[in-house]
Design a protein around this motif. Structure first.
Motif: not given
Length: 177
Positions: A105-124
């Motif tokens: 679960d922790t790894l899954k949450a970390a992967v999701e957080a990383e995806k969101m960070a990448v999406l945020g950088r892309f959006a910016t």
């Protein structure tokens, strides 16, 4: 008799005597000793078999824990260990399974957080790339509005200016999200 043992004098000239045959006394004791030795060897053999049987069972159960730990360390987060029984090893297996689930679960949450960070950088980056040309369009529209005397053109340019503002507000909301 093998031996004659004499006791103290009871009356003058009278003594009690005991005739002892040592072989008749020792023979039953030898048999008892042999039976005790056979019993002790039987008990030792049974204890040895018991230790070997339960030792092998314990070794298999500990081996499953070791194998599961190695699999988890290699990244196989779906690894689970059978937790049959109510002894300490079953408690340890249940704790291992909970740990593996939490790690997954922790790894899954970390992967999701990383995806969101990448999406945020892309959006910016995307918003920046759209805003630059949008600013140039807005400047050109405002320049034309200030200099064009034709009222039809001015109405069209005013609509374009409003649409550029609406698009800029949409980009601001997208970045805030």
């Amino acid at each position: 008799p093998d031996d004659l043992l004499t006791g103290p004098e009871i009356l003058p000239g009278w003594r009690a005597a005991l005739a002892v045959e040592a072989s008749r006394l020792v023979r039953p004791l030898s048999r008892i000793r042999e039976m005790l030795l056979a019993g002790a060897l039987t008990v030792v053999a049974l204890v040895g078999a018991f230790v070997a049987l339960f030792g092998a069972r314990l070794n298999r159960r500990i081996g499953r824990l070791v194998d599961g730990s190695m699999a988890l360390a290699e990244g196989r987060l779906d690894t689970r260990i059978a937790d049959d029984g109510n002894d300490e090893l079953a408690v340890l297996a249940r704790a291992f399974n909970r740990m593996a689930e939490r790690q997954r679960d922790t790894l899954k949450a970390a992967v999701e957080a990383e995806k969101m960070a990448v999406l945020g950088r892309f959006a910016t980056s995307f918003a920046h790339e759209v805003r630059n040309p949008l600013a140039a369009v807005k400047t050109a529209v405002q320049g034309l509005l200030a200099t064009d005397p034709n009222s039809d053109h001015r109405r069209l340019l005013q609509g374009m200016d409003e649409e550029v503002d609406r698009l800029d507000e949409s980009l601001r909301e997208f970045l805030a999200y």
